[in-house]
Write a protein that holds these residues in place. Structure first.
Motif, short mmCIF file in Angstrom:
data_model
loop_
_atom_site.label_atom_id
_atom_site.label_comp_id
_atom_site.label_asym_id
_atom_site.label_seq_id
_atom_site.Cartn_x
_atom_site.Cartn_y
_atom_site.Cartn_z
N ARG A 1 0.90 -0.83 0.27
CA ARG A 1 0.48 0.28 -0.01
C ARG A 1 1.11 0.97 0.03
O ARG A 1 1.41 1.36 1.35
CB ARG A 1 -0.60 0.07 1.12
CG ARG A 1 -1.97 1.10 1.35
CD ARG A 1 -3.15 0.08 1.96
NE ARG A 1 -3.72 -1.32 2.66
CZ ARG A 1 -4.08 -1.51 2.31
NH1 ARG A 1 -5.63 -0.37 0.78
NH2 ARG A 1 -5.03 -2.70 2.13
N SER A 2 0.05 2.25 -0.43
CA SER A 2 1.87 3.18 -0.84
C SER A 2 1.15 4.36 -0.23
O SER A 2 2.70 5.10 0.34
CB SER A 2 1.17 3.75 -2.67
OG SER A 2 -0.32 4.45 -1.88
N SER A 3 0.27 4.00 0.90
CA SER A 3 0.14 4.99 2.15
C SER A 3 1.54 4.27 3.07
O SER A 3 1.62 5.46 4.23
CB SER A 3 -0.92 5.47 2.50
OG SER A 3 -1.08 3.70 3.02
N LYS B 1 7.39 4.30 -5.21
CA LYS B 1 5.74 4.61 -5.20
C LYS B 1 5.60 4.40 -6.83
O LYS B 1 6.54 4.85 -7.78
CB LYS B 1 5.63 5.94 -5.02
CG LYS B 1 3.82 5.93 -4.39
CD LYS B 1 3.83 6.93 -3.87
CE LYS B 1 2.44 7.76 -4.09
NZ LYS B 1 2.35 8.50 -3.15
N ARG B 2 5.09 3.70 -6.78
CA ARG B 2 4.20 3.57 -8.76
C ARG B 2 3.08 3.27 -9.47
O ARG B 2 2.30 3.02 -8.32
CB ARG B 2 5.18 2.14 -9.26
CG ARG B 2 6.02 2.53 -10.99
CD ARG B 2 5.79 1.12 -10.83
NE ARG B 2 5.26 0.84 -11.63
CZ ARG B 2 5.39 0.57 -12.99
NH1 ARG B 2 6.10 0.61 -13.44
NH2 ARG B 2 4.47 0.34 -13.74
N ARG C 1 -4.75 3.37 -5.93
CA ARG C 1 -4.15 3.63 -7.16
C ARG C 1 -2.32 3.09 -7.56
O ARG C 1 -2.29 3.65 -8.65
CB ARG C 1 -4.76 4.72 -7.82
CG ARG C 1 -6.30 4.88 -7.58
CD ARG C 1 -6.97 6.29 -8.45
NE ARG C 1 -7.75 6.09 -9.36
CZ ARG C 1 -8.08 4.93 -9.89
NH1 ARG C 1 -7.44 4.66 -11.10
NH2 ARG C 1 -9.46 4.79 -10.19
N ASN C 2 -2.29 3.71 -6.53
CA ASN C 2 -0.46 3.16 -6.78
C ASN C 2 0.06 2.50 -5.53
O ASN C 2 -1.18 1.89 -4.74
CB ASN C 2 -0.13 5.19 -6.00
CG ASN C 2 -0.69 6.39 -6.65
OD1 ASN C 2 -0.16 5.79 -8.22
ND2 ASN C 2 -1.05 6.52 -6.14
N LEU D 1 0.02 -5.91 2.52
CA LEU D 1 0.38 -5.64 0.78
C LEU D 1 -0.85 -5.70 -0.02
O LEU D 1 -1.16 -6.79 0.34
CB LEU D 1 1.30 -7.55 1.16
CG LEU D 1 2.18 -8.10 0.00
CD1 LEU D 1 3.24 -6.84 -0.51
CD2 LEU D 1 2.70 -9.42 0.71
N LEU D 2 -0.73 -5.23 -0.66
CA LEU D 2 -1.86 -5.38 -1.75
C LEU D 2 -1.54 -6.71 -2.62
O LEU D 2 -2.67 -7.36 -2.92
CB LEU D 2 -1.40 -4.08 -3.11
CG LEU D 2 -1.92 -2.46 -2.24
CD1 LEU D 2 -1.51 -2.38 -2.79
CD2 LEU D 2 -2.97 -2.79 -1.45
#
Lengths: 179, 72
Positions: A11-13, A45-46, A56-57, A85-86
């Motif tokens: 997760r980008s957060s 981050k991507r 979305r990221n 962990l997406l």
């Protein structure tokens, strides 16, 4: 023991400390017994090509490790329990080092040019794009003709690199024969 | 269909193994909608086409490439 490669999408957060902490926890399970982590590469981050959940990221991390196959199920169980962990992907390592984060476009052209400067330079530039985007048969014919003309020119150019082979074309041929 | 006989682009570049993390390379082998291009369109050899297909599917799972692009 097999060599594997794993790609994590976090997760980008998450902060980088949190990610490092999680990686340490995951990898501790692998190294607990006989496993070994050989490389960890942070892509950072991507943007995801499509949303996963509401994200979305994602924060991408690639790692290579060597471990007994029997210890993978437990490792995967731990990964699945982690909500942050997406996604992850474990594959058998193909022996390549993980690619650096955003340098991938430059990497690709650099390696292509580095290996075989005369041929791959012009080919990598114009030809492939035209193939993917537009497929008019009338256009592709004249395109290839000038290309064939340019090739011998490129070959005849003496390379400053110490290549013992006079003809660079000898390399791709054996590969085709294998197929 | 009636395209000229092409040499496999990956063979030309002497790429042994197609990497699923190289989405810029892989994006050349998909349509603008994200479908995998057939060999007749790209001229890939059999071995590389198999590698491309596997790599694209992996890249899609990792959200490096879209399953469908610009779908409304």
């Amino acid at each position: 023991m097999h060599e594997y490669e794993i790609v994590y999408i976090f997760r980008s957060s998450l902060t980088s400390e949190e990610i490092d902490g999680k990686l340490e926890r995951f990898h501790a399970l692998l190294t607990e017994q006989t496993g070994q982590i050989s490389a960890v590469e942070h892509w950072g981050k991507r943007q995801l090509a499509y949303p996963i959940g509401k994200e979305r990221n994602g924060h991408y991390v690639v790692a290579q490790f060597e471990v007994e196959p029997a210890s993978l199920p437990e490792f995967e169980r731990l990964l699945k329990l982690d909500e942050d962990l997406l996604r992850y992907l474990i594959v058998l390592s193909e022996g390549e080092l993980p690619l650096p984060p955003s340098m991938r476009t430059d990497m690709r052209t650099e390696t292509a040019r580095g290996e075989r400067p005369p041929e791959s330079g012009p080919d990598g530039g114009g030809e492939p794009e035209a193939e993917v985007k537009s497929e008019p048969e009338t256009e592709s014919e004249p395109e290839t003709e000038p290309e064939a003309e340019t090739e011998p020119e490129a070959e005849s150019e003496p390379e400053p690199e110490t290549e013992p082979e006079p003809e660079p074309e000898t390399e791709p041929e054996p590969e085709e024969e294998k197929d | 269909m009636a395209m000229l006989k092409k040499v496999c682009k990956l063979c030309e570049r002497s790429i042994r193994q197609v990497n699923y993390k190289d989405e810029h390379l892989l994006s050349r082998f998909v349509t603008d909608r994200g479908k995998i291009l057939p060999r007749r369109a790209t001229g890939s050899c059999a071995r590389h086409q198999r590698q491309i297909a596997t790599a694209i599917k992996r890249a899609r799972y990792l959200a490096l490439l879209p399953y469908i692009r610009d779908y409304q």
